[in-house]
Motif scaffolding. Sequence first.
Motif, short mmCIF file in Angstrom:
data_model
loop_
_atom_site.label_atom_id
_atom_site.label_comp_id
_atom_site.label_asym_id
_atom_site.label_seq_id
_atom_site.Cartn_x
_atom_site.Cartn_y
_atom_site.Cartn_z
N ASP A 173 -9.19 14.93 32.40
CA ASP A 173 -10.42 15.50 32.97
C ASP A 173 -11.47 14.39 32.97
OD1 ASP A 173 -12.26 17.28 34.00
OD2 ASP A 173 -11.81 18.85 32.54
N GLU A 174 -12.55 14.59 33.67
CA GLU A 174 -13.67 13.66 33.61
C GLU A 174 -14.95 14.40 33.93
OE1 GLU A 174 -14.14 10.71 36.89
OE2 GLU A 174 -12.14 11.43 37.49
N ARG A 175 -16.06 13.82 33.51
CA ARG A 175 -17.35 14.47 33.67
C ARG A 175 -18.02 14.12 34.98
NH1 ARG A 175 -19.79 13.50 27.63
NH2 ARG A 175 -19.63 15.63 26.87
N CYS A 176 -18.79 15.07 35.47
CA CYS A 176 -19.67 14.81 36.61
C CYS A 176 -20.74 13.83 36.15
CB CYS A 176 -20.31 16.12 37.08
SG CYS A 176 -21.60 15.90 38.32
N ASP A 177 -20.94 12.78 36.91
CA ASP A 177 -21.92 11.76 36.54
C ASP A 177 -23.36 12.24 36.68
OD1 ASP A 177 -20.04 9.77 35.90
OD2 ASP A 177 -19.82 9.20 38.01
N ASN A 178 -23.54 13.40 37.29
CA ASN A 178 -24.90 13.91 37.47
C ASN A 178 -25.26 15.00 36.45
OD1 ASN A 178 -27.44 14.12 39.02
ND2 ASN A 178 -26.67 16.17 39.51
N TYR B 151 -18.56 10.00 45.39
CA TYR B 151 -19.62 9.81 46.39
C TYR B 151 -20.41 8.58 45.99
CZ TYR B 151 -23.01 11.41 49.94
OH TYR B 151 -23.80 11.53 51.06
N ALA B 152 -20.27 7.51 46.76
CA ALA B 152 -20.84 6.20 46.42
C ALA B 152 -20.28 5.78 45.06
CB ALA B 152 -22.37 6.26 46.42
N VAL B 153 -21.12 5.50 44.09
CA VAL B 153 -20.62 5.00 42.79
C VAL B 153 -20.38 6.12 41.80
CG1 VAL B 153 -21.75 2.77 43.06
CG2 VAL B 153 -22.98 4.64 41.95
N ILE C 29 -22.55 18.49 46.96
CA ILE C 29 -23.25 19.12 48.08
C ILE C 29 -24.75 18.88 47.98
CG2 ILE C 29 -23.82 21.36 49.10
CD1 ILE C 29 -20.94 22.23 48.47
N GLY C 30 -25.29 18.95 46.76
CA GLY C 30 -26.70 18.67 46.57
C GLY C 30 -27.05 17.25 46.96
N ARG C 31 -26.21 16.29 46.61
CA ARG C 31 -26.44 14.90 46.96
C ARG C 31 -26.34 14.70 48.48
NH1 ARG C 31 -25.20 10.37 43.85
NH2 ARG C 31 -25.82 11.69 42.07
N GLY D 55 -29.52 13.92 53.74
CA GLY D 55 -29.72 14.32 55.12
C GLY D 55 -28.50 14.87 55.82
N ILE D 56 -27.42 15.12 55.08
CA ILE D 56 -26.21 15.68 55.67
C ILE D 56 -26.25 17.20 55.53
CG2 ILE D 56 -23.69 15.78 55.57
CD1 ILE D 56 -23.71 12.98 54.39
#
Length: 230
Positions: free
Chosen positions: A89-94, A10-12, A21-23, A28-29
């Motif tokens: 695997d990779e980590r969630c950036d958030n 999602y974006a970068v 989903i939180g983002r 506004g979606i």
Amino acid sequence: MIGGVVGYQYAVDNLCPSCTIGRMRANGIKVARGMGHEDAIRRAAERQGVDFSDESSYDSGDFPKTITTQQAKTELTELPNDERGEISDERCDNCGKWLVLGEKSPSEPALTRYVRDSYELPHALAKQIATELRKWGLSHPEFIKEENARQAAAMYPHDFVMTEFRGNPQQVVMFPTPQADGDTCLHCEKPWEEHTFTCGTCGIDIPATDRHRHEIPIKGQRKLPMVVAP
């Protein structure tokens, strides 16, 4: 689509489903509650007029694109000796959660306990190994192999330990020195000659093959000549 969806670009950012989903909601979606993330995001795409089945038709800055199990990769660039590796695997950036595993890496104390118990190591050495493994990018037990732990152990001073079965009935006996040519250390699988030891008198780290001496005065006696430190 090959492999299950484990996250979204999602974006970068590469995000886990919850953070995606939180983002989206923050942007506004509207995303429906009470259903799986794939169905909820697909329905949100329909409401936004996005062809979710054709990811080439839209930009990830406008709407999330899927990351599958096969796509989740992390390159390991901090391994010793300029080695390169990769974990699937990779980590969630958030939030830092691993997308495939679905959980975060354990804390450093928890990883230390895992290394200590899994590879029969002294706690102090296990703590140093756990710190090193985290630097390499191996912060979760799922990604750690025994060869990684032994390689990290060889980087730090520690006692030489080897074991043999002796006696009748046989029992495991531990030795602080090699008992035969070719004996290796239980902790790092290296021979005695490749070890570094910490002097108990001055605290200096000394290679096993180097000579290291101290003058040790004894009360009530004349000053003794140099003797080998323990």
